[in-house]
Design a protein around this motif. Sequence first.
Motif, PDB file in Angstrom:
ATOM      1  N   GLY A 192     -10.344   8.307   6.591  1.00 49.16           N
ATOM      2  CA  GLY A 192      -9.179   7.433   6.597  1.00 49.16           C
ATOM      3  C   GLY A 192      -9.491   6.104   5.955  1.00 49.16           C
ATOM      4  N   GLY A 193      -8.517   5.194   6.036  1.00 50.34           N
ATOM      5  CA  GLY A 193      -8.683   3.876   5.467  1.00 50.34           C
ATOM      6  C   GLY A 193      -8.109   3.772   4.069  1.00 50.34           C
ATOM      7  N   LYS A 194      -8.040   2.529   3.582  1.00 54.32           N
ATOM      8  CA  LYS A 194      -7.492   2.271   2.249  1.00 54.32           C
ATOM      9  C   LYS A 194      -8.576   1.957   1.229  1.00 54.32           C
ATOM     10  CE  LYS A 194      -4.960  -0.906   4.109  1.00 54.32           C
ATOM     11  NZ  LYS A 194      -3.981  -1.949   4.474  1.00 54.32           N
TER      12      LYS A 194
ATOM     13  N   SER B 167      -4.704   8.519   8.099  1.00 54.62           N
ATOM     14  CA  SER B 167      -5.067   7.193   8.646  1.00 54.62           C
ATOM     15  C   SER B 167      -4.996   6.125   7.563  1.00 54.62           C
ATOM     16  CB  SER B 167      -6.476   7.240   9.258  1.00 54.62           C
ATOM     17  OG  SER B 167      -6.526   8.149  10.332  1.00 54.62           O
ATOM     18  N   TYR B 168      -3.938   6.194   6.785  1.00 48.58           N
ATOM     19  CA  TYR B 168      -3.717   5.260   5.677  1.00 48.58           C
ATOM     20  C   TYR B 168      -2.728   4.209   6.166  1.00 48.58           C
ATOM     21  CZ  TYR B 168      -3.288   3.830   0.782  1.00 48.58           C
ATOM     22  OH  TYR B 168      -3.326   3.127  -0.399  1.00 48.58           O
ATOM     23  N   ARG B 169      -3.191   2.989   6.335  1.00 50.94           N
ATOM     24  CA  ARG B 169      -2.386   1.964   6.991  1.00 50.94           C
ATOM     25  C   ARG B 169      -1.320   1.393   6.055  1.00 50.94           C
ATOM     26  NH1 ARG B 169      -2.439  -0.632  11.711  1.00 50.94           N
ATOM     27  NH2 ARG B 169      -1.577  -2.734  11.821  1.00 50.94           N
TER      28      ARG B 169
ATOM     29  N   HIS C 210      -9.796   6.567  -1.913  1.00 51.43           N
ATOM     30  CA  HIS C 210      -9.173   6.767  -0.607  1.00 51.43           C
ATOM     31  C   HIS C 210      -7.737   7.276  -0.719  1.00 51.43           C
ATOM     32  CE1 HIS C 210     -12.626   4.506   0.873  1.00 51.43           C
ATOM     33  NE2 HIS C 210     -12.257   4.774   2.108  1.00 51.43           N
TER      34      HIS C 210
ATOM     35  N   ALA D  99     -15.345  -0.597   3.453  1.00 47.92           N
ATOM     36  CA  ALA D  99     -15.614  -1.937   3.967  1.00 47.92           C
ATOM     37  C   ALA D  99     -16.745  -2.588   3.175  1.00 47.92           C
ATOM     38  CB  ALA D  99     -15.994  -1.859   5.444  1.00 47.92           C
TER      39      ALA D  99
ATOM     40  N   TRP E 257       0.825  -1.210   0.000  1.00 50.77           N
ATOM     41  CA  TRP E 257       0.000   0.000   0.000  1.00 50.77           C
ATOM     42  C   TRP E 257       0.859   1.259   0.000  1.00 50.77           C
ATOM     43  CZ3 TRP E 257      -4.897  -0.529  -1.184  1.00 50.77           C
ATOM     44  CH2 TRP E 257      -5.510  -1.770  -0.967  1.00 50.77           C
TER      45      TRP E 257
END
Length: 324
Positions: free
Chosen positions: A165-167, A268-270, A186, A170, A97
């Motif tokens: 946030g997030g990639k 908040s991108y993991r 995202h 869900a 990622w």
Amino acid sequence: MAFVVIYTTITLTFFLIRLMPGSPIDRMRAELYQRYGATMSEAEINRQVRLYLNVKPDEPLHVQYFDYVIKTFQGDLGYSYIQGVEVSVLLADVLPWTVFLLSVAITFQYVIGILLGAMMAYTEGSRFDLSASALSTFVVSVPFYVFAFILVFFFVFQWGIFPQGGKFAAGLNPGSLAWYRSVLYHATLPVVSLVATGFGGIALSMRANSIQTLGSDYIRGARLRGLSDHRISYRYVARNAILPLYTGLLIQIGFLFGGSVILEQIFSYRGVGYLMLDSALRRDYPVMMGAFLVITIAVVVGVFVADLTYGRLDPRIETGGEGR
């Protein structure tokens, strides 16, 4: 030299584990004592520490050190004692990622910067050149994280256009068209923050290289030979002006990995950077040291490849041995 830097980094990670506040080894011992009390023997406690922290607390320091170095070169970075998963597995999950995010951002940075810089050079002294140069100078002076905070404030909290946030969203099936669209959606703000603050320096460098190339004797010779402006621009000017940017490209790839620690935390991108800072806050030191090692290797490899290949791409660059 690259090997020496990587080896030094591994050595630093070994001693940082023991010098950091809270001593992760003592902290884990205390947690095991508190959780299991007298039901867990000293040998079992040492086994747990050895498993999760990739160290052997019951052996001399020099034995621990050499064992740590050997296991690290073998890819054994220990276990996360928060998640109970191998560090290498966690890094393999987040590394693609970060690579995706930085690859897209760097591609747009260089495409925009090279095209803008070439246009500035061919219109040197014009109003467009002055305006574009001023804009490029301004964006270079703005740190990417400042622009990132501005984007988050307006596009996330004020207008709600992009997610916080997030990639990806869900509930989507990985590999589906909706999933790919969600991934790009995202990643938009992180990519924009890097591109908007990074293309200016490339444009200014391209402009300077192009102007210098346009004034070269071989360009005058090409014009006297009756070559078209299109052929001169592409075959002579563009190629020679872009070559000096190659070194900066590979070095930038490495150093953007370091910047990902801040960037991914803001959005908040993991990725690797998010994992590193999150593990530091949770005192999950094996994960933090593994992420730190990956980022360091990325920087070293970028610089090493640039130094190794630039002389081959540009015949004008000679090594000390060849020039003698």
